[in-house]
Design an enzyme around this catalytic site. Structure first.
Site, short mmCIF file in Angstrom:
data_model
loop_
_atom_site.label_atom_id
_atom_site.label_comp_id
_atom_site.label_asym_id
_atom_site.label_seq_id
_atom_site.Cartn_x
_atom_site.Cartn_y
_atom_site.Cartn_z
CB SER A 56 -6.61 16.72 -9.23
OG SER A 56 -6.09 17.07 -10.48
CE LYS A 181 -3.15 10.72 -11.69
NZ LYS A 181 -3.61 11.60 -10.60
#
Length: 365
Positions: A56, A181
């Site tokens: 991201s 994650k």
């Protein structure tokens, strides 16, 4: 130096802290700025920070598949040429479909990635139930030539938020799943998953396909690295690692070492306090905020790729002058001056392989 490495090496996925690397772009054209990208990766590797590409923070959603491949190749070239042949690369390979994600995972492996991290597309979030989500991750993992980490980030997946039951089920269903994650920031979820997976009984019942890729439970923020270590978690993947790598490596090392040496807790808590405040302040400024801070601190950063925009001048000034940012950068400056990079010929295998009586910083990944 010309990149000539063709040697396949074992690069274990170790507990520690990893930075999702920003993708740097040239002004006006928005073409990839590979030299800056490589420079930043080496800066982090020298600090002991693990490397994650095309996530991201790396604006993966703005990248062509060929650009992801180019970035992976460039990262492997820079690391190998600088002697960091032991440092693994985690690459984001999530795409809009299962088919496209598998293809990206194969391309990433060929380009030099050691591990993939995958987020499920949220475009059809309303139509994806628990069974569909499990099928997506298991199918990708079983087809991928490299181990796959589950990436749970509701904010980038149309609100899809994998609960602990689904994540544990995915881990049990594919031996090629190497961790999770949690950018949902749910500490309770992290504890539940670690309770199930970070124990020897899980390893015996559900051994991993790749001995170098154990199931790691990683946070997505830096504000609970210390407490998560005491819940059997393995570290974090955090954007803050780009701005303060030495502080986060030191915090992770202290957190793990304090499990057997409680005398280290006061220093760990002190660093965690500063990091927690700085993490929130900088996270609220997004990708543009991280790039601005890199520009002020290191002379490179630039703008995100559109439609993302730079911060306004007023917001940039407010971020730079914020007391939480100042405290974090002062800590980072102090630790960077004290740090001693371990010789590249003998890297440690985990984040805890460090003499905590000194100020030496280990290579955590």
């Amino acid at each position: 130096m010309v990149y000539t490495s063709t040697v396949q090496r074992s690069r274990p996925l170790a507990p520690g802290v990893y930075a999702p690397i920003p993708t740097f772009f040239k002004p006006q054209s928005e073409e990839l700025d590979i030299p800056t990208f490589q420079k930043h990766i080496l800066h982090l590797a020298k600090a002991g920070m693990g490397i994650l590409l095309c996530g991201s923070m790396g604006e993966a959603h703005h990248l062509e598949p060929s650009e992801r491949v180019q970035l992976i190749k460039a990262a492997r070239e820079a690391l190998d040429n600088a002697g960091f042949v032991h440092v693994p690369i985690i690459a984001g390979t999530g795409a809009g479909s299962t088919r496209a994600t598998i293809e990206l995972s194969k391309q990433a492996a060929e380009a030099g990635a050691d591990y993939a991290i995958v987020i499920c597309s949220g475009y059809f979030a309303g139509a994806l139930d628990a069974a569909a989500l499990k099928t997506f991750f298991v199918t990708v993992a079983e087809a991928s030539p490299i181990p796959v980490m589950v990436y749970n980030y509701p904010g980038a997946a149309g609100g899809l938020d994998l609960d602990s039951d689904i994540i544990e089920d995915i881990a049990k269903s594919s031996s090629n799943i190497c961790g999770v994650k949690l950018t949902c920031g749910n500490v309770g979820k992290l504890v539940r998953i670690a309770t199930t997976t970070a124990v020897e009984s899980f390893n015996q019942a559900y051994p991993r396909k790749n001995k170098d890729a154990p199931f790691l439970v990683l946070g997505g923020f830096a504000d609970f690295i210390l407490p998560s270590a005491f819940s059997r978690a393995h570290g974090a993947i955090v954007g803050l690692g780009n701005v303060s790598p030495h502080a986060l490596v030191r915090l992770a090392n202290l957190s793990f070492a304090a499990l057997s040496n409680p005398a280290l807790l006061p220093e760990a808590q002190h660093i965690q306090d500063i990091v927690a405040r700085g993490d929130r302040t900088i996270a609220l400024a997004g990708i543009a905020g991280t790039k601005f801070l890199l520009e002020k601190k290191s002379g490179y950063g630039g703008a995100p790729r559109q439609p993302l925009q730079r911060l306004t001048k007023a917001k940039e000034e407010a971020l730079w002058e914020h007391e939480n940012v100042k405290a974090l950068l002062e800590l980072e400056k102090t630790l960077e001056q004290q740090s001693v990079v371990r010789p590249k010929s003998s890297p440690p295998t985990t984040a805890t392989d460090v003499d905590m009586s000194s100020t030496e910083v280990s290579v955590s990944a």
